[in-house]
Design an enzyme around this catalytic site. Structure first.
Site, PDB file in Angstrom:
ATOM      1  N   LYS A 175      17.516 -77.329 -49.169  1.00 57.07           N
ATOM      2  CA  LYS A 175      17.431 -76.443 -50.311  1.00 57.07           C
ATOM      3  C   LYS A 175      17.890 -77.359 -51.330  1.00 57.07           C
ATOM      4  O   LYS A 175      18.494 -78.288 -51.131  1.00 57.07           O
ATOM      5  CB  LYS A 175      18.211 -75.159 -50.133  1.00 57.07           C
ATOM      6  CG  LYS A 175      17.618 -74.187 -49.125  1.00 57.07           C
ATOM      7  CD  LYS A 175      16.203 -73.637 -49.481  1.00 57.07           C
ATOM      8  CE  LYS A 175      15.687 -72.579 -48.645  1.00 57.07           C
ATOM      9  NZ  LYS A 175      15.200 -73.355 -47.385  1.00 57.07           N
ATOM     10  N   SER A 215       9.137 -73.580 -48.574  1.00 56.35           N
ATOM     11  CA  SER A 215      10.120 -73.187 -49.783  1.00 56.35           C
ATOM     12  C   SER A 215      10.161 -74.283 -50.508  1.00 56.35           C
ATOM     13  O   SER A 215      11.120 -74.084 -51.620  1.00 56.35           O
ATOM     14  CB  SER A 215      11.150 -72.579 -49.090  1.00 56.35           C
ATOM     15  OG  SER A 215      12.230 -73.652 -48.809  1.00 56.35           O
TER      16      SER A 215
END
Length: 205
Positions: A160, A122
């Protein structure tokens, strides 16, 4: 042993630092005692006292951190590799230290650091891929756009991008960085709790 010789503690520190830079691991209590000409029990007592004084971290007979030794004139510091963190879905980071990695301050800067091995896909748009080592600086705050190790709503760590506050829900935005696979995907959490900010990526060889 009522009094601990500060010169001997410095010699022990120097020996551990030299040993680490040569072997990329810390010596055993017996090795330290032998190098200093001490009985193992005496060497143990010195290491316990050095731990109390914050010169190193000594737990269960193992040196686990070298905060003072890392600030040597050689300009290197030791960062613990504490395992993997998923970049796809949140996962609690491994707290077991796999090894210590010696890194130059001239390139990576100063501070309290640790290394995580990236897993998942991701964060590929941020040039973080499976197997890369991500150098994390321990700090409690960050800015929008920083890559952070943050807790999700289940108190699990994930790597993230901090995206600020969502206007509709007033929740914290943790963004994915792979538009091809996860277009526009985010994680929303009630509170931003970070374990550090990513400062460098060491690519898998």
């Amino acid at each position: 042993m009522r009094h601990k010789d500060p010169d001997l503690m410095q010699r022990i520190s120097d020996y551990i630092g030299d040993y680490y830079r040569e072997n990329h691991s810390t010596p055993t209590t017996r090795e330290i005692s032998s190098a200093m000409g001490l009985a193992p029990a005496t060497g143990y007592k010195y290491l316990v006292e050095m731990d109390k004084q914050g010169l190193l971290s000594y737990q269960d007979g193992v040196i686990t951190n070298l905060p003072k030794i890392s600030k040597t004139k050689t300009g290197y510091f030791s960062a613990p590799l504490v395992g993997s963190i998923r970049c796809g879905d949140p996962e609690t980071e491994e707290e077991h230290v796999e090894m210590y990695v010696s890194l130059p301050e001239a390139i990576f800067g100063k501070g309290q650091f640790y290394l995580l091995r990236a897993a998942g896909d991701s964060m590929v748009d941020a040039d973080i891929e499976e197997g890369d080592l991500v150098l994390i600086r321990k700090q409690p705050d960050c800015e929008i756009g920083d890559i952070v190790v943050a807790l999700d709503e289940n108190n699990e760590n994930t790597l993230k991008i901090y995206g600020g506050i969502d206007k509709k829900s007033s929740k914290v935005i943790l963004k994915y960085a792979n538009e091809k696979v996860y277009p526009g995907k985010v994680i929303l959490v009630n509170e931003l709790v970070i374990q550090g900010v990513a400062k460098h990526v060491i690519k898998e060889l």
